[in-house]
Design a protein around this motif. Structure first.
Motif, mmCIF file in Angstrom:
data_model
loop_
_atom_site.group_PDB
_atom_site.id
_atom_site.type_symbol
_atom_site.label_atom_id
_atom_site.label_comp_id
_atom_site.label_asym_id
_atom_site.label_seq_id
_atom_site.Cartn_x
_atom_site.Cartn_y
_atom_site.Cartn_z
ATOM 1 N N PHE A 109 -11.931 11.011 5.212
ATOM 2 C CA PHE A 109 -10.905 10.996 4.179
ATOM 3 C C PHE A 109 -10.449 12.462 3.740
ATOM 4 O O PHE A 109 -11.153 13.310 3.754
ATOM 5 N N ARG A 110 -9.253 12.738 3.131
ATOM 6 C CA ARG A 110 -8.569 13.702 2.871
ATOM 7 C C ARG A 110 -8.472 13.979 1.329
ATOM 8 O O ARG A 110 -8.255 14.991 0.662
ATOM 9 N N SER A 111 -8.548 12.629 0.512
ATOM 10 C CA SER A 111 -8.258 12.757 -1.006
ATOM 11 C C SER A 111 -9.086 11.504 -1.586
ATOM 12 O O SER A 111 -9.371 10.548 -0.817
ATOM 13 N N ASP A 113 -7.539 9.268 -3.350
ATOM 14 C CA ASP A 113 -6.815 8.068 -3.392
ATOM 15 C C ASP A 113 -7.166 7.419 -2.334
ATOM 16 O O ASP A 113 -7.180 6.250 -2.149
ATOM 17 N N GLU A 114 -7.303 8.276 -1.270
ATOM 18 C CA GLU A 114 -7.717 7.368 0.165
ATOM 19 C C GLU A 114 -8.824 6.651 0.242
ATOM 20 O O GLU A 114 -9.021 5.448 0.586
ATOM 21 N N TYR A 117 -8.468 3.556 -1.998
ATOM 22 C CA TYR A 117 -7.531 2.640 -1.025
ATOM 23 C C TYR A 117 -8.433 1.751 -0.224
ATOM 24 O O TYR A 117 -8.387 0.479 -0.168
ATOM 25 N N LEU A 326 -5.873 3.085 7.202
ATOM 26 C CA LEU A 326 -5.903 4.351 6.448
ATOM 27 C C LEU A 326 -4.954 5.273 6.984
ATOM 28 O O LEU A 326 -3.949 5.663 6.527
ATOM 29 N N TYR A 329 -1.754 3.637 5.314
ATOM 30 C CA TYR A 329 -1.798 4.178 4.050
ATOM 31 C C TYR A 329 -1.103 5.661 3.918
ATOM 32 O O TYR A 329 -0.363 5.922 3.053
ATOM 33 N N ARG A 330 -1.464 6.591 4.966
ATOM 34 C CA ARG A 330 -1.109 7.968 5.186
ATOM 35 C C ARG A 330 0.345 7.989 5.165
ATOM 36 O O ARG A 330 1.216 8.939 4.779
ATOM 37 N N HIS A 333 1.970 7.163 2.328
ATOM 38 C CA HIS A 333 1.701 8.199 1.184
ATOM 39 C C HIS A 333 1.502 9.722 1.716
ATOM 40 O O HIS A 333 0.554 10.052 1.637
#
Length: 336
Positions: A109-111, A113-114, A117, A326, A329-330, A333
């Motif tokens: 994960f990078r954030s 928010d991720e 989610y 994921l 999602y990226r 976003h």
């Protein structure tokens, strides 16, 4: 006189009986989180709320600071009936719900928010995994992004090869990460880390910034890698056997109050970690950025580490499904 004495005795007996019968169900809750930490403050709020809403029929007794042992010890003791539930990092969670540890996957994960989610998208899968392991999820309590801290300068994960990094004993996530990096760690229970830092048995650890301060490990390290190793999950869980023994109204009270209050821990944890980073920097901790030319190394290590966990924590199908979710999602976003 005799009548008055008899009445007084009867009143005292009724009051005593009411006091004894009020506390019908007790959740003996153990955690490594130290007294005074946000974890324990929220758990005391939860205890007060549950007692009020149940008219004193249900409550918590807290065992903070690792007094009940390391997380694996606590899980074993819950299964033996010595405790009822606890607050755990991914290490304890993995003892009862292995696939949930996809949330702990290295360099995934990078954030936040991720994280949110994926956690929400697979909530039912995760809850079922806990139940299959004999537990009920009371709420998520994220530990936060974990960094590598060391007594010597480290610019990349490869630099760890020259150090003696700690690994939480028996943790497949940490083991896969170190294996992907090519490092031989020193496996120890979390309760032995401070002593090992003091004696030089280990000279590098991984933790969230807030945890590093709460456990006083920061006094033995001077550097931190700016690239997080992973986002560490946290969860409060209770024995399903105990939960099923509760009357339905108490089950509803416990779940409602727990999910309302424990959710605050994730928000508080993120705030605590942000403040902790500033505190560590003010105390002289150096957060060292990785050289730009090795950025691709992190993605490769993460993919290799996650693949090493297939068949141990989760299936290939589940990993691919989460990775695809994921990626979608990226795409929707992009970074701002």
């Amino acid at each position: 006189m005799k009548v008055r004495r008899a009445l007084a005795f009867l009143v005292c007996a009724v009051i005593s009986a009411a006091g004894l019968s009020a506390q019908q169900y007790l959740i003996k809750f153990a955690t490594l989180a130290p007294e005074g930490s946000t974890w324990i403050k929220v758990m005391r709020e939860l205890d007060a709320a549950v007692r009020a809403d149940s008219s004193g029929r249900l409550g918590f007794r807290l065992y903070p600071g690792g007094v009940a042992g390391d997380e694996k010890d606590v899980i074993r003791k819950i299964r033996l009936g010595q405790y009822t539930g606890g607050g755990f990092t991914g290490v304890g969670v993995g003892e009862v719900a292995k696939k949930v540890r996809i949330l702990d996957a290295p360099l995934f994960f990078r954030s936040y928010d991720e994280v949110q989610y994926i956690q929400s998208r697979y909530q039912k899968d995760f809850e079922q995994a806990f139940e299959d392991g004999g537990f009920v999820l009371l709420g998520w309590a994220e530990v936060g992004f974990v960094y590598v801290f060391s007594s010597k300068l480290v610019r990349s994960f490869s630099d760890l090869k020259a150090l003696k990094p700690w690994m939480w004993e028996g943790d497949p996530i940490a083991q896969s990460a170190y294996q992907a990096i090519g490092v031989s760690p020193v496996p120890l229970p979390a309760t032995d880390v401070m002593t090992s830092l003091q004696t030089g048995m280990v000279d590098a650890v991984y933790a969230s910034p807030y945890t590093l301060i709460a456990l006083q490990w920061f006094t033995r390290v001077s550097y931190a890698m700016s690239q997080p190793l992973a986002d560490a999950l946290g969860a409060a869980i209770v024995s399903k056997k105990f939960f099923d023994s509760l009357p339905q109204d108490l089950q509803e009270i416990l779940l409602r109050d727990s999910r309302r209050l424990i959710s605050q821990l994730t928000t508080s944890s993120r705030q605590d970690n942000a403040r902790a980073i500033e505190t560590l920097k003010a105390r002289g901790m150096k957060f060292v950025p990785a050289p730009p030319e090795i950025a691709s190394e992190f993605d490769l290590i993460g993919r290799k580490a996650r693949q090493l966990l297939v068949g141990t924590l989760y299936s290939q199908e589940f990993l691919q499904d989460v990775e695809s979710s994921l990626a979608e999602y990226r795409a929707q976003h992009p970074p701002k």
